[in-house]
Scaffold this active site. Structure first.
Site: not given
Length: 295
Positions: A148, A172, A241, A244, A267, A276
């Site tokens: 990210r 995150k 992004h 990504r 994730h 995806y």
């Protein structure tokens, strides 16, 4: 005065709705009325049932209307029937339990592999300056690792292990993960660090520095990526992004498993990564439609 006109006046004068809303609701109701009258001239607002409303919604979807458009039309019918029921103009509300279509999430945009190859491999795309090398390194790092924007900005020199070719990434909620990288990126990172260390200012331990010698910021990275992708793609969105997304799509198109891609992207759930697979499926559909003589 018709039931529709009564309802629109109610919206205008009792609910103080905007004229735009009134016109939009009025058009939806007139369209629906035309639909059920064309189906059976004996039908009326009092006699139609839920199946007719569902058939109307299905006909809109078949014509190519978006889920959001169909839901807006259904809202108009629901609101109309609540009004009509409260005024005892009808005895029942056939729209009460009808659910609208789910809104489709937009598929993530990605840069084609051939376009990324051109950007990465063709020397004429880049100059020889430190800024050019920094831009190329940032873009290739995004594309080769799928990290990210915030994760790239947070990288320090100590997060790069050249011996094992592993990158320590803080994602995150400060969760850390390890992401591998290849020999091409290793060579580029070594050259970037060498040239960066020759610059007059270095006031931060960050891997990527601004021209003032401090950690590079969000807008600077976004500008670098946008300028780089503008050389090879016509996508409206040209952001970190998108790179990504391009990483994940390229991995899946070349045989990587969904769970592996999930871990590389950081994730929490494989459900997030599954978007995806829809992207690659849409790509396969386009290839089929363009290539098959009977498609």
């Amino acid at each position: 005065m018709s039931m529709i006109e009564d309802f629109l006046n109610y919206l205008r004068f009792e609910r103080n709705r905007s004229e735009l809303t009134v016109c939009r609701y009025g058009q939806s109701l007139k369209d629906f009325e035309s639909y059920f009258k064309n189906r059976d001239s004996q039908l009326s607002w009092e006699s139609i049932d839920s199946d007719i409303i569902r058939d109307w919604m299905e006909s809109m979807m078949d014509k190519g209307d978006m889920a959001s458009t169909v839901n807006n039309c259904l809202s108009a019918v629901r609101c109309f029937y609540r009004f009509a029921l409260s005024r005892k103009l009808v005895e029942r509300d056939p729209a009460h339990n009808i659910k609208g279509p789910k809104k489709q999430k937009p598929l993530p945009q990605f840069v084609k592999e051939g376009e990324m190859d051109r950007l990465i491999d063709m020397p004429e795309m880049w100059g020889d300056s430190y800024k050019d090398l920094r831009a190329r390194t940032i873009i290739i790092l995004f594309y080769e690792t799928g990290i990210r924007l915030s994760e790239l900005m947070g990288l320090n020199d100590g997060d790069v292990d050249f011996n094992t070719r592993l990158l320590k990434v803080t994602g995150k909620r400060n969760k850390q993960r390890i992401v591998p990288f290849g020999p091409e990126l290793e060579k580029l990172l070594r050259e970037y660090i060498r040239m960066r260390n020759e610059q007059p200012l270095r006031l931060d331990e960050a891997l990527f520095l601004s021209d003032k010698g401090v950690r590079i910021n969000k807008s600077q990275v976004e500008r670098i990526v946008h300028q780089g992708l503008s050389k090879v793609t016509t996508l409206k969105k040209r952001s970190p992004h998108v790179l990504r997304h391009s990483f994940a799509t390229a991995m899946l198109n070349n045989g990587a498993g969904l769970e592996s891609v999930r871990k590389l992207l950081g994730h929490e759930s494989v459900v997030t990564t599954e978007i995806y697979t829809h992207t690659t499926f849409e790509q396969l559909k386009r290839v089929y439609e363009n290539a098959h003589p009977r498609a």
